[in-house]
Design a protein around this motif. Sequence first.
Motif, PDB file in Angstrom:
ATOM      1  N   ASP A  60     -21.019  25.759  33.830  1.00  0.00           N
ATOM      2  CA  ASP A  60     -21.184  27.216  33.861  1.00  0.00           C
ATOM      3  C   ASP A  60     -20.146  27.917  32.990  1.00  0.00           C
ATOM      4  O   ASP A  60     -20.456  28.889  32.289  1.00  0.00           O
ATOM      5  N   ALA A  61     -18.908  27.430  33.019  1.00  0.00           N
ATOM      6  CA  ALA A  61     -17.856  28.027  32.192  1.00  0.00           C
ATOM      7  C   ALA A  61     -18.164  27.833  30.712  1.00  0.00           C
ATOM      8  O   ALA A  61     -18.000  28.768  29.909  1.00  0.00           O
ATOM      9  N   GLU A  62     -18.628  26.640  30.358  1.00  0.00           N
ATOM     10  CA  GLU A  62     -18.965  26.382  28.961  1.00  0.00           C
ATOM     11  C   GLU A  62     -20.152  27.234  28.507  1.00  0.00           C
ATOM     12  O   GLU A  62     -20.165  27.755  27.388  1.00  0.00           O
ATOM     13  N   ALA A  63     -21.141  27.402  29.396  1.00  0.00           N
ATOM     14  CA  ALA A  63     -22.300  28.238  29.049  1.00  0.00           C
ATOM     15  C   ALA A  63     -21.870  29.697  28.866  1.00  0.00           C
ATOM     16  O   ALA A  63     -22.326  30.370  27.925  1.00  0.00           O
ATOM     17  N   ALA A  64     -20.992  30.172  29.742  1.00  0.00           N
ATOM     18  CA  ALA A  64     -20.505  31.547  29.615  1.00  0.00           C
ATOM     19  C   ALA A  64     -19.693  31.714  28.334  1.00  0.00           C
ATOM     20  O   ALA A  64     -19.820  32.736  27.634  1.00  0.00           O
ATOM     21  N   GLN A  65     -18.881  30.718  28.002  1.00  0.00           N
ATOM     22  CA  GLN A  65     -18.098  30.782  26.769  1.00  0.00           C
ATOM     23  C   GLN A  65     -19.031  30.825  25.557  1.00  0.00           C
ATOM     24  O   GLN A  65     -18.845  31.639  24.657  1.00  0.00           O
ATOM     25  N   VAL A 121      -8.256  25.006  26.349  1.00  0.00           N
ATOM     26  CA  VAL A 121      -8.979  24.990  25.070  1.00  0.00           C
ATOM     27  C   VAL A 121     -10.054  26.079  25.044  1.00  0.00           C
ATOM     28  O   VAL A 121     -10.216  26.772  24.030  1.00  0.00           O
ATOM     29  N   MET A 122     -10.764  26.255  26.160  1.00  0.00           N
ATOM     30  CA  MET A 122     -11.788  27.312  26.196  1.00  0.00           C
ATOM     31  C   MET A 122     -11.158  28.685  25.976  1.00  0.00           C
ATOM     32  O   MET A 122     -11.690  29.512  25.216  1.00  0.00           O
ATOM     33  N   HIS A 123     -10.017  28.932  26.643  1.00  0.00           N
ATOM     34  CA  HIS A 123      -9.321  30.215  26.455  1.00  0.00           C
ATOM     35  C   HIS A 123      -8.872  30.366  25.001  1.00  0.00           C
ATOM     36  O   HIS A 123      -9.007  31.453  24.422  1.00  0.00           O
ATOM     37  N   ASN A 124      -8.325  29.297  24.428  1.00  0.00           N
ATOM     38  CA  ASN A 124      -7.855  29.361  23.041  1.00  0.00           C
ATOM     39  C   ASN A 124      -9.001  29.682  22.081  1.00  0.00           C
ATOM     40  O   ASN A 124      -8.838  30.482  21.153  1.00  0.00           O
ATOM     41  N   VAL A 125     -10.154  29.048  22.317  1.00  0.00           N
ATOM     42  CA  VAL A 125     -11.301  29.301  21.444  1.00  0.00           C
ATOM     43  C   VAL A 125     -11.709  30.766  21.526  1.00  0.00           C
ATOM     44  O   VAL A 125     -11.963  31.418  20.500  1.00  0.00           O
ATOM     45  N   ALA A 138     -12.857  21.735  14.935  1.00  0.00           N
ATOM     46  CA  ALA A 138     -11.846  20.899  15.592  1.00  0.00           C
ATOM     47  C   ALA A 138     -11.612  21.368  17.035  1.00  0.00           C
ATOM     48  O   ALA A 138     -11.478  20.542  17.947  1.00  0.00           O
ATOM     49  N   ASP A 139     -11.559  22.689  17.230  1.00  0.00           N
ATOM     50  CA  ASP A 139     -11.363  23.215  18.585  1.00  0.00           C
ATOM     51  C   ASP A 139     -12.566  22.892  19.475  1.00  0.00           C
ATOM     52  O   ASP A 139     -12.409  22.544  20.643  1.00  0.00           O
TER      53      ASP A 139
END
Length: 194
Positions: A60-65, A121-125, A138-139
């Motif tokens: 879910d976090a990846e989909a939201a990102q 990493v998600m926050h950094n992206v 790379a990220d």
Amino acid sequence: MSKNYKRNLRIGFGVSLLILMITSVASFISIRSLLASADLVDHTNEVIIQLNSIEAGLRDAEAAQRGYLLTKDNEFLAPFAKAKQRTIDSQVAVKRLTADNDTQQKTADELKRLIDNRIRVMHNVVNIFDSSGIISKADIQLGKDFTDSIRLNIELMKSREQQLMIERTQRMNVFATYTPVLIVAGAIIALIIT
């Protein structure tokens, strides 16, 4: 009545009472063991449920990102935060639930490290995208690598829990089989002697 008859009656009654007491104690122990085994099976199910929740939270976090990166719409950041928190809460629950298993605890520690890194990493992206409008391959690859490692750790933990489940279910089935037999046999023997 003759003395032998009274003596035999007392002996029969005493033996019957002794057998009844022994079967009562044995039944009590067996039922407690059955309940303890059932609790352990429930415990194993809870660990697996929490591991599944970690996977779902990360998805879910990846989909939201991804939604945010595609649309730059801040509405996607709220589900991202909720999914992130659900993942963290489930990881904490797994750590607590596996406190009695050193091997699972080590894997849970590694899982926490991987989850923390994946979330970072998600926050950094998102932050890089906000500041520059681009994201690097790379990220994205780094995030995928962490996700793959998390999945491997979760599958390992699930596999161990499922093995524990098999062992605990077998133990529970043994107690479930022998408890009624023990109770009935003791009652029949006591009745016959009486």
